[in-house]
Design a protein around this motif. Structure first.
Motif, PDB file in Angstrom:
ATOM      1  N   CYS A 137       0.861  -1.182   0.000  1.00  0.00           N
ATOM      2  CA  CYS A 137       0.000   0.000   0.000  1.00  0.00           C
ATOM      3  C   CYS A 137       0.897   1.231   0.000  1.00  0.00           C
ATOM      4  O   CYS A 137       1.811   1.335   0.827  1.00  0.00           O
ATOM      5  CB  CYS A 137      -0.923  -0.001   1.213  1.00  0.00           C
ATOM      6  SG  CYS A 137      -2.001   1.451   1.299  1.00  0.00           S
ATOM      7  N   VAL A 138       0.628   2.159  -0.917  1.00  0.00           N
ATOM      8  CA  VAL A 138       1.436   3.362  -1.059  1.00  0.00           C
ATOM      9  C   VAL A 138       0.608   4.561  -0.601  1.00  0.00           C
ATOM     10  O   VAL A 138      -0.517   4.760  -1.080  1.00  0.00           O
ATOM     11  CB  VAL A 138       1.880   3.564  -2.528  1.00  0.00           C
ATOM     12  CG1 VAL A 138       2.805   4.773  -2.648  1.00  0.00           C
ATOM     13  CG2 VAL A 138       2.562   2.311  -3.059  1.00  0.00           C
ATOM     14  N   VAL A 139       1.141   5.361   0.315  1.00  0.00           N
ATOM     15  CA  VAL A 139       0.460   6.576   0.771  1.00  0.00           C
ATOM     16  C   VAL A 139       1.426   7.748   0.663  1.00  0.00           C
ATOM     17  O   VAL A 139       2.652   7.566   0.664  1.00  0.00           O
ATOM     18  CB  VAL A 139      -0.067   6.452   2.220  1.00  0.00           C
ATOM     19  CG1 VAL A 139      -0.977   5.261   2.376  1.00  0.00           C
ATOM     20  CG2 VAL A 139       1.086   6.382   3.219  1.00  0.00           C
TER      21      VAL A 139
ATOM     22  N   GLU B  28      -1.886   3.999  -4.187  1.00  0.00           N
ATOM     23  CA  GLU B  28      -1.877   2.771  -4.984  1.00  0.00           C
ATOM     24  C   GLU B  28      -1.813   1.560  -4.063  1.00  0.00           C
ATOM     25  O   GLU B  28      -1.256   1.621  -2.970  1.00  0.00           O
ATOM     26  CB  GLU B  28      -0.661   2.780  -5.932  1.00  0.00           C
ATOM     27  CG  GLU B  28      -0.703   1.704  -7.001  1.00  0.00           C
ATOM     28  CD  GLU B  28       0.387   1.894  -8.053  1.00  0.00           C
ATOM     29  OE1 GLU B  28       0.497   1.020  -8.928  1.00  0.00           O
ATOM     30  OE2 GLU B  28       1.119   2.905  -7.989  1.00  0.00           O
ATOM     31  N   ARG B  29      -2.397   0.476  -4.559  1.00  0.00           N
ATOM     32  CA  ARG B  29      -2.293  -0.816  -3.880  1.00  0.00           C
ATOM     33  C   ARG B  29      -1.788  -1.842  -4.883  1.00  0.00           C
ATOM     34  O   ARG B  29      -2.080  -1.771  -6.068  1.00  0.00           O
ATOM     35  CB  ARG B  29      -3.645  -1.268  -3.329  1.00  0.00           C
ATOM     36  CG  ARG B  29      -4.250  -0.339  -2.277  1.00  0.00           C
ATOM     37  CD  ARG B  29      -5.546  -0.956  -1.742  1.00  0.00           C
ATOM     38  NE  ARG B  29      -6.298  -0.023  -0.938  1.00  0.00           N
ATOM     39  CZ  ARG B  29      -6.131   0.161   0.362  1.00  0.00           C
ATOM     40  NH1 ARG B  29      -5.209  -0.539   0.998  1.00  0.00           N
ATOM     41  NH2 ARG B  29      -6.875   1.023   1.024  1.00  0.00           N
TER      42      ARG B  29
ATOM     43  N   LEU C 279       9.818   1.984 -10.415  1.00  0.00           N
ATOM     44  CA  LEU C 279       8.929   2.918 -11.110  1.00  0.00           C
ATOM     45  C   LEU C 279       8.325   3.908 -10.117  1.00  0.00           C
ATOM     46  O   LEU C 279       8.221   5.115 -10.403  1.00  0.00           O
ATOM     47  CB  LEU C 279       7.825   2.144 -11.835  1.00  0.00           C
ATOM     48  CG  LEU C 279       6.791   2.975 -12.615  1.00  0.00           C
ATOM     49  CD1 LEU C 279       7.483   3.793 -13.713  1.00  0.00           C
ATOM     50  CD2 LEU C 279       5.716   2.070 -13.206  1.00  0.00           C
ATOM     51  N   LEU C 280       7.955   3.407  -8.959  1.00  0.00           N
ATOM     52  CA  LEU C 280       7.381   4.267  -7.919  1.00  0.00           C
ATOM     53  C   LEU C 280       8.404   5.313  -7.469  1.00  0.00           C
ATOM     54  O   LEU C 280       8.073   6.496  -7.295  1.00  0.00           O
ATOM     55  CB  LEU C 280       6.944   3.391  -6.744  1.00  0.00           C
ATOM     56  CG  LEU C 280       6.020   4.027  -5.694  1.00  0.00           C
ATOM     57  CD1 LEU C 280       4.694   4.435  -6.328  1.00  0.00           C
ATOM     58  CD2 LEU C 280       5.776   3.032  -4.557  1.00  0.00           C
TER      59      LEU C 280
END
Length: 343
Positions: free
Chosen positions: A16-18, A26-27, A44-45
């Motif tokens: 999980c991205v916050v 994003e998940r 990429l993130l």
């Protein structure tokens, strides 16, 4: 900068991205065997968000994942599972929510961090814990042999000496028990060979250690009743003593500190917490018994504790805790054990 919470399992991981405001960006759910996809996603993130931080719980299988993402992330944090109770006690528990909670706590800089052993310490623990498994196997076989002989009223104290094993081969048993005893004797011989092999490996491992590690072993062995096995367990399980702020913290890490409950100004001491390494606690208790046998001063302390608590087990656990604090003091001060110094 974004924050990635990772819920790691044996076969899958949930990410999980916050952002800093803790909004979910994003998940992602991936299989552990898809390491290339994990790396591609995080790279990429990082490119899109100009940096990432990653948090994962310190479960049994975290090491491969941490090594995988360390070159990509600005920071990789191990979360202490027991201290992060918000996940463990959640009534709406799922992999997605666990990953999100980890990410949000990371964004808030509120992750309770777990200790990550060094590569050498991990190798040392592997050997020491394997030795314990082999030793437990030997003890189990010996207990089984004694139990069989007790059915014939034929158990003797010196059963596992050379003369005792000769006696074991000659004692009259029924055919089934004789078959089992012969099989167990073969297993015992094999297990004893394994024990000698792991002892040789541990000896070679110790010789390859740093000067400080060698000095730590010598300082620990200056305590009566503390030998090679005990010092190996303490060094491997505790690692660098300098990371503990005080003796109370090292006792808590070993699970030998008593729990406490306070309400309305009244405090009650509970049983020891029993967190951390069971091998370390058991080894310290065994070493405490040896110390009580060998030192009149420590024996006197034990007897007073037993009279106060009314239980031998509680008294010896208290001695084990004191012994650990003495070990901590020796390694902190770089001084050998003094017979009349008791914490």
């Amino acid at each position: 900068m974004v924050y990635v919470g990772v819920d790691l399992h044996k076969h899958t991981i949930s990410l999980c991205v916050v952002n800093r405001e803790r909004s979910v960006l994003e998940r992602k759910r991936l299989h552990c065997c898809e390491e290339h996809r994990i790396v591609e996603f995080l790279k990429l993130l990082r490119k899109q968000q100009r940096g990432i931080q990653v948090v994962v719980e310190a479960t049994a299988s975290y090491e491969w994942f941490v090594k995988l993402v360390e070159p990509i992330a600005q920071k990789v944090i191990l979360a202490h599972p027991k201290k992060l109770r918000v996940i463990a006690e959640s009534t709406r528990k799922s992999d997605k929510l666990d990953a999100q909670v980890l990410a949000e706590f990371l964004a808030l800089d509120m992750i309770p961090e777990a200790y990550r052993p060094t590569p050498r310490q991990r190798e040392h623990r592997t050997l020491v814990r394997h030795r314990q498994r082999v030793q437990k196997g030997i003890t189990s076989i010996k207990n089984t042999l004694r139990r069989i002989l007790s059915h014939y009223n034929s158990d003797i104290k010196s059963l596992f000496t050379q003369e005792g094993l000769t006696y074991l081969r000659e004692v009259a048993l029924c055919q089934a028990d004789r078959f089992v005893v012969d099989q167990l004797c073969l297993q015992l011989t094999h297990q004893q060979e394994l024990l000698r092999a792991v002892d040789r490996e541990l000896s070679a491992f110790a010789k390859a250690g740093s000067e400080q590690e060698t000095a730590n072993r010598e300082l620990l062995r200056s305590i009566p009743g503390v030998g090679r096995v005990t010092s190996d367990v303490v060094v491997s399980e505790l690692g660098d003593m300098q990371r503990f702020a005080n003796a109370r913290k090292v006792a808590a890490y070993a699970g030998l500190a008593p729990g406490q409950r306070e309400s309305a100004g009244k405090r009650k001491d509970l049983h020891i917490e029993k967190c951390g390494s069971r091998l370390l606690r058991a080894t310290l208790v065994e070493a405490a018994w040896q110390l009580v046998k060998r030192s009149p001063r420590w024996r006197d302390i034990f007897e007073r504790l037993r009279a106060r608590t009314g239980q031998k087990k509680k008294a010896i656990v208290a001695i084990a805790r004191r012994l650990l604090t003495v070990m901590y003091a020796l390694l902190k001060r770089r001084e050998p054990f003094r017979p009349f110094a008791v914490a």
